[in-house]
Scaffold this motif. Structure first.
Motif, PDB file in Angstrom:
ATOM      1  N   UNK A   1       0.830  -1.214   0.000  1.00  0.00           N
ATOM      2  CA  UNK A   1       0.000   0.000   0.000  1.00  0.00           C
ATOM      3  C   UNK A   1       0.861   1.259   0.000  1.00  0.00           C
ATOM      4  N   UNK A   2       1.926   1.255   0.805  1.00  0.00           N
ATOM      5  CA  UNK A   2       2.794   2.433   0.857  1.00  0.00           C
ATOM      6  C   UNK A   2       3.578   2.583  -0.441  1.00  0.00           C
ATOM      7  N   UNK A   3       3.995   1.475  -1.029  1.00  0.00           N
ATOM      8  CA  UNK A   3       4.696   1.548  -2.313  1.00  0.00           C
ATOM      9  C   UNK A   3       3.810   2.213  -3.369  1.00  0.00           C
ATOM     10  N   UNK A   4       2.534   1.887  -3.368  1.00  0.00           N
ATOM     11  CA  UNK A   4       1.605   2.541  -4.294  1.00  0.00           C
ATOM     12  C   UNK A   4       1.510   4.028  -4.013  1.00  0.00           C
ATOM     13  N   UNK A   5       1.424   4.379  -2.729  1.00  0.00           N
ATOM     14  CA  UNK A   5       1.285   5.793  -2.368  1.00  0.00           C
ATOM     15  C   UNK A   5       2.551   6.593  -2.646  1.00  0.00           C
ATOM     16  N   UNK A   6       3.710   5.946  -2.647  1.00  0.00           N
ATOM     17  CA  UNK A   6       4.949   6.631  -3.013  1.00  0.00           C
ATOM     18  C   UNK A   6       4.858   7.148  -4.444  1.00  0.00           C
ATOM     19  N   UNK A   7       4.308   6.328  -5.341  1.00  0.00           N
ATOM     20  CA  UNK A   7       4.149   6.767  -6.731  1.00  0.00           C
ATOM     21  C   UNK A   7       3.176   7.941  -6.821  1.00  0.00           C
ATOM     22  N   UNK A   8       2.093   7.885  -6.046  1.00  0.00           N
ATOM     23  CA  UNK A   8       1.121   8.976  -6.032  1.00  0.00           C
ATOM     24  C   UNK A   8       1.769  10.257  -5.512  1.00  0.00           C
ATOM     25  N   UNK A   9       2.512  10.125  -4.410  1.00  0.00           N
ATOM     26  CA  UNK A   9       3.171  11.298  -3.817  1.00  0.00           C
ATOM     27  C   UNK A   9       4.183  11.908  -4.780  1.00  0.00           C
ATOM     28  N   UNK A  10       4.931  11.063  -5.481  1.00  0.00           N
ATOM     29  CA  UNK A  10       5.918  11.572  -6.438  1.00  0.00           C
ATOM     30  C   UNK A  10       5.237  12.401  -7.519  1.00  0.00           C
ATOM     31  N   UNK A  11       4.080  11.956  -7.982  1.00  0.00           N
ATOM     32  CA  UNK A  11       3.348  12.714  -8.997  1.00  0.00           C
ATOM     33  C   UNK A  11       2.937  14.086  -8.458  1.00  0.00           C
ATOM     34  N   UNK A  12       2.501  14.129  -7.205  1.00  0.00           N
ATOM     35  CA  UNK A  12       2.114  15.410  -6.606  1.00  0.00           C
ATOM     36  C   UNK A  12       3.319  16.350  -6.503  1.00  0.00           C
ATOM     37  N   UNK A  13       4.450  15.804  -6.114  1.00  0.00           N
ATOM     38  CA  UNK A  13       5.643  16.643  -5.978  1.00  0.00           C
ATOM     39  C   UNK A  13       6.056  17.198  -7.341  1.00  0.00           C
ATOM     40  N   UNK A  14       5.957  16.400  -8.366  1.00  0.00           N
ATOM     41  CA  UNK A  14       6.298  16.878  -9.707  1.00  0.00           C
ATOM     42  C   UNK A  14       5.406  18.051 -10.105  1.00  0.00           C
ATOM     43  N   UNK A  15       4.114  17.934  -9.821  1.00  0.00           N
ATOM     44  CA  UNK A  15       3.186  19.023 -10.138  1.00  0.00           C
ATOM     45  C   UNK A  15       3.551  20.284  -9.354  1.00  0.00           C
ATOM     46  N   UNK A  16       3.850  20.128  -8.065  1.00  0.00           N
ATOM     47  CA  UNK A  16       4.230  21.279  -7.248  1.00  0.00           C
ATOM     48  C   UNK A  16       5.507  21.932  -7.771  1.00  0.00           C
ATOM     49  N   UNK A  17       6.482  21.122  -8.116  1.00  0.00           N
ATOM     50  CA  UNK A  17       7.760  21.660  -8.601  1.00  0.00           C
ATOM     51  C   UNK A  17       7.592  22.364  -9.933  1.00  0.00           C
ATOM     52  N   UNK A  18       6.838  21.774 -10.820  1.00  0.00           N
ATOM     53  CA  UNK A  18       6.654  22.399 -12.134  1.00  0.00           C
ATOM     54  C   UNK A  18       5.880  23.693 -12.021  1.00  0.00           C
ATOM     55  N   UNK A  19       4.924  23.754 -11.102  1.00  0.00           N
ATOM     56  CA  UNK A  19       4.200  24.991 -10.889  1.00  0.00           C
ATOM     57  C   UNK A  19       5.098  26.090 -10.368  1.00  0.00           C
TER      58      UNK A  19
END
Length: 204
Positions: free
Chosen positions: A166-184
Protein backbone atom coordinates in the motif's frame (compact mmCIF):
# COMPACT_ATOMS: atom_id res chain seq x y z
CA UNK A 1 7.91 10.40 10.24
CA UNK A 2 5.18 12.97 10.62
CA UNK A 3 3.62 12.84 14.07
CA UNK A 4 -0.21 12.70 14.19
CA UNK A 5 -0.28 16.23 15.57
CA UNK A 6 1.86 17.63 12.73
CA UNK A 7 -1.23 18.19 10.66
CA UNK A 8 -2.43 20.66 13.26
CA UNK A 9 0.64 22.67 12.35
CA UNK A 10 -0.25 22.60 8.68
CA UNK A 11 -2.75 25.22 7.53
CA UNK A 12 -3.64 25.49 3.89
CA UNK A 13 -5.03 28.93 4.55
CA UNK A 14 -1.98 30.29 6.29
CA UNK A 15 0.64 30.14 3.62
CA UNK A 16 0.24 33.85 2.99
CA UNK A 17 2.41 34.64 6.00
CA UNK A 18 5.26 32.65 4.58
CA UNK A 19 4.77 34.29 1.23
CA UNK A 20 5.78 37.65 2.61
CA UNK A 21 9.34 36.37 2.33
CA UNK A 22 9.39 35.89 -1.44
CA UNK A 23 13.02 36.85 -1.87
CA UNK A 24 15.59 34.27 -2.88
CA UNK A 25 19.33 34.16 -3.20
CA UNK A 26 19.85 34.81 -6.86
CA UNK A 27 23.47 35.88 -6.58
CA UNK A 28 26.36 33.40 -6.56
CA UNK A 29 27.43 32.34 -3.08
CA UNK A 30 30.94 32.81 -1.79
CA UNK A 31 32.80 29.79 -0.50
CA UNK A 32 34.58 31.34 2.47
CA UNK A 33 37.12 28.55 2.84
CA UNK A 34 38.22 28.52 -0.79
CA UNK A 35 37.48 32.12 -1.75
CA UNK A 36 35.48 30.95 -4.77
CA UNK A 37 31.87 31.39 -5.79
CA UNK A 38 29.31 28.67 -6.38
CA UNK A 39 26.19 28.64 -8.52
CA UNK A 40 22.95 30.02 -7.05
CA UNK A 41 20.78 27.54 -5.21
CA UNK A 42 17.87 26.08 -7.17
CA UNK A 43 14.64 27.81 -6.13
CA UNK A 44 12.96 24.55 -5.06
CA UNK A 45 14.23 22.15 -2.38
CA UNK A 46 12.59 18.73 -1.98
CA UNK A 47 13.55 16.80 1.16
CA UNK A 48 12.62 13.14 1.58
CA UNK A 49 12.81 12.04 5.21
CA UNK A 50 12.89 8.64 6.87
CA UNK A 51 14.76 5.59 8.08
CA UNK A 52 15.98 3.18 5.42
CA UNK A 53 15.74 0.30 7.91
CA UNK A 54 12.11 0.66 9.08
CA UNK A 55 10.21 -0.28 5.95
CA UNK A 56 7.44 2.29 5.31
CA UNK A 57 9.31 4.98 7.25
CA UNK A 58 11.54 5.28 4.16
CA UNK A 59 8.62 6.37 1.97
CA UNK A 60 9.78 9.98 1.74
CA UNK A 61 13.21 8.91 0.59
CA UNK A 62 11.71 6.56 -1.99
CA UNK A 63 9.84 9.52 -3.46
CA UNK A 64 13.12 11.37 -3.91
CA UNK A 65 14.59 8.32 -5.65
CA UNK A 66 11.68 8.30 -8.10
CA UNK A 67 12.15 12.00 -8.84
CA UNK A 68 15.80 11.79 -9.85
CA UNK A 69 16.16 12.55 -13.55
CA UNK A 70 12.58 13.81 -13.84
CA UNK A 71 13.09 17.43 -12.78
CA UNK A 72 15.59 20.11 -13.93
CA UNK A 73 18.53 20.15 -11.54
CA UNK A 74 19.07 23.88 -12.01
CA UNK A 75 15.55 24.52 -10.67
CA UNK A 76 14.98 21.67 -8.19
CA UNK A 77 17.38 20.26 -5.61
CA UNK A 78 16.62 16.81 -4.13
CA UNK A 79 17.76 15.75 -0.68
CA UNK A 80 17.32 12.38 1.04
CA UNK A 81 17.88 12.43 4.81
CA UNK A 82 17.33 10.23 7.84
CA UNK A 83 15.80 13.08 9.84
CA UNK A 84 15.31 16.83 9.83
CA UNK A 85 18.28 18.52 11.47
CA UNK A 86 19.22 22.17 12.17
CA UNK A 87 21.74 22.04 9.31
CA UNK A 88 18.85 21.76 6.85
CA UNK A 89 17.60 25.18 7.94
CA UNK A 90 20.52 26.78 6.12
CA UNK A 91 19.77 24.65 3.06
CA UNK A 92 16.20 25.96 3.08
CA UNK A 93 17.04 29.66 3.30
CA UNK A 94 16.13 31.78 0.32
CA UNK A 95 14.14 29.12 -1.52
CA UNK A 96 10.93 29.83 -3.37
CA UNK A 97 9.51 26.47 -2.30
CA UNK A 98 10.42 23.85 0.31
CA UNK A 99 8.71 20.46 0.05
CA UNK A 100 9.14 17.92 2.86
CA UNK A 101 8.01 14.37 2.10
CA UNK A 102 7.66 11.91 4.96
CA UNK A 103 5.71 8.89 6.15
CA UNK A 104 2.87 9.38 8.59
CA UNK A 105 1.13 6.88 10.85
CA UNK A 106 -1.82 9.25 11.05
CA UNK A 107 -2.43 9.79 7.32
CA UNK A 108 -4.93 7.55 5.57
CA UNK A 109 -4.25 8.98 2.12
CA UNK A 110 -1.42 10.95 0.53
CA UNK A 111 -1.93 14.42 1.99
CA UNK A 112 -0.46 17.67 0.66
CA UNK A 113 -0.62 20.69 2.95
CA UNK A 114 0.85 24.15 3.31
CA UNK A 115 2.68 24.82 6.55
CA UNK A 116 2.72 28.01 8.57
CA UNK A 117 5.99 28.74 10.29
CA UNK A 118 4.21 30.38 13.20
CA UNK A 119 2.66 27.08 14.32
CA UNK A 120 3.53 25.76 17.76
CA UNK A 121 6.09 22.94 17.50
CA UNK A 122 4.57 19.48 17.97
CA UNK A 123 6.07 16.17 18.99
CA UNK A 124 8.07 14.83 16.07
CA UNK A 125 10.08 11.65 15.76
CA UNK A 126 12.93 13.47 13.98
CA UNK A 127 15.02 16.18 15.59
CA UNK A 128 13.03 19.09 14.14
CA UNK A 129 9.49 19.44 12.92
CA UNK A 130 8.81 21.36 9.73
CA UNK A 131 7.57 24.62 11.33
CA UNK A 132 10.62 24.66 13.61
CA UNK A 133 12.87 24.17 10.58
CA UNK A 134 11.24 27.14 8.87
CA UNK A 135 11.55 29.33 11.96
CA UNK A 136 15.23 28.50 12.22
CA UNK A 137 15.65 29.28 8.54
CA UNK A 138 13.99 32.66 9.16
CA UNK A 139 16.41 33.32 12.00
CA UNK A 140 19.26 32.71 9.56
CA UNK A 141 17.96 35.42 7.27
CA UNK A 142 15.39 34.30 4.70
CA UNK A 143 12.85 31.51 5.20
CA UNK A 144 11.48 29.70 2.16
CA UNK A 145 8.64 31.66 0.58
CA UNK A 146 6.34 28.64 0.53
CA UNK A 147 6.46 25.41 2.53
CA UNK A 148 4.53 22.25 1.71
CA UNK A 149 4.45 18.85 3.39
CA UNK A 150 3.52 15.62 1.65
CA UNK A 151 2.45 12.90 4.09
CA UNK A 152 2.43 9.27 2.96
CA UNK A 153 0.48 6.67 4.97
CA UNK A 154 2.75 4.24 6.81
CA UNK A 155 1.44 0.74 7.49
CA UNK A 156 4.50 -1.25 8.55
CA UNK A 157 7.38 0.18 10.59
CA UNK A 158 9.06 -3.09 11.40
CA UNK A 159 12.72 -3.69 10.68
CA UNK A 160 13.33 -4.15 6.97
CA UNK A 161 14.01 -2.34 3.72
CA UNK A 162 10.94 -3.18 1.63
CA UNK A 163 7.86 -0.99 1.58
CA UNK A 164 4.44 -2.47 2.21
CA UNK A 165 2.41 -2.78 -1.01
CA UNK A 166 0.00 0.00 0.00
CA UNK A 167 2.79 2.43 0.86
CA UNK A 168 4.70 1.55 -2.31
CA UNK A 169 1.61 2.54 -4.29
CA UNK A 170 1.28 5.79 -2.37
CA UNK A 171 4.95 6.63 -3.01
CA UNK A 172 4.15 6.77 -6.73
CA UNK A 173 1.12 8.98 -6.03
CA UNK A 174 3.17 11.30 -3.82
CA UNK A 175 5.92 11.57 -6.44
CA UNK A 176 3.35 12.71 -9.00
CA UNK A 177 2.11 15.41 -6.61
CA UNK A 178 5.64 16.64 -5.98
CA UNK A 179 6.30 16.88 -9.71
CA UNK A 180 3.19 19.02 -10.14
CA UNK A 181 4.23 21.28 -7.25
CA UNK A 182 7.76 21.66 -8.60
CA UNK A 183 6.65 22.40 -12.13
CA UNK A 184 4.20 24.99 -10.89
CA UNK A 185 6.94 26.71 -8.92
CA UNK A 186 9.65 26.53 -11.57
CA UNK A 187 7.31 27.93 -14.23
CA UNK A 188 7.22 31.22 -12.30
CA UNK A 189 10.05 33.78 -12.32
CA UNK A 190 12.48 33.36 -9.43
CA UNK A 191 11.53 35.24 -6.32
CA UNK A 192 7.77 34.98 -6.84
CA UNK A 193 5.16 32.70 -5.36
CA UNK A 194 1.71 31.71 -6.50
CA UNK A 195 -0.90 34.37 -5.88
CA UNK A 196 -4.51 34.00 -4.84
CA UNK A 197 -5.71 31.19 -2.61
CA UNK A 198 -3.63 28.60 -0.86
CA UNK A 199 -5.57 25.47 -1.69
CA UNK A 200 -3.22 22.65 -2.67
CA UNK A 201 -3.89 19.19 -4.06
CA UNK A 202 -5.20 18.21 -0.61
CA UNK A 203 -5.96 14.57 0.17
CA UNK A 204 -5.92 11.83 -2.44
Amino acid sequence: MFHPRDRADADAGAAGGARRHGRVRTEPRLNAERGTTTAPRPPVLVVGVGSELRRDDAAGRRVVERLRGKLPTDRVELRSVHQLTPELADEATGRDLLIVVDASVDATTVTVQNVRAEATPSAFSHRLDVPALVRLSAALGAPPAEVVTVAIPAHDLSIGTDLSPATAHDVAVAADHVIVLCRGSTSRPRGTVAGGGTDGPGQH
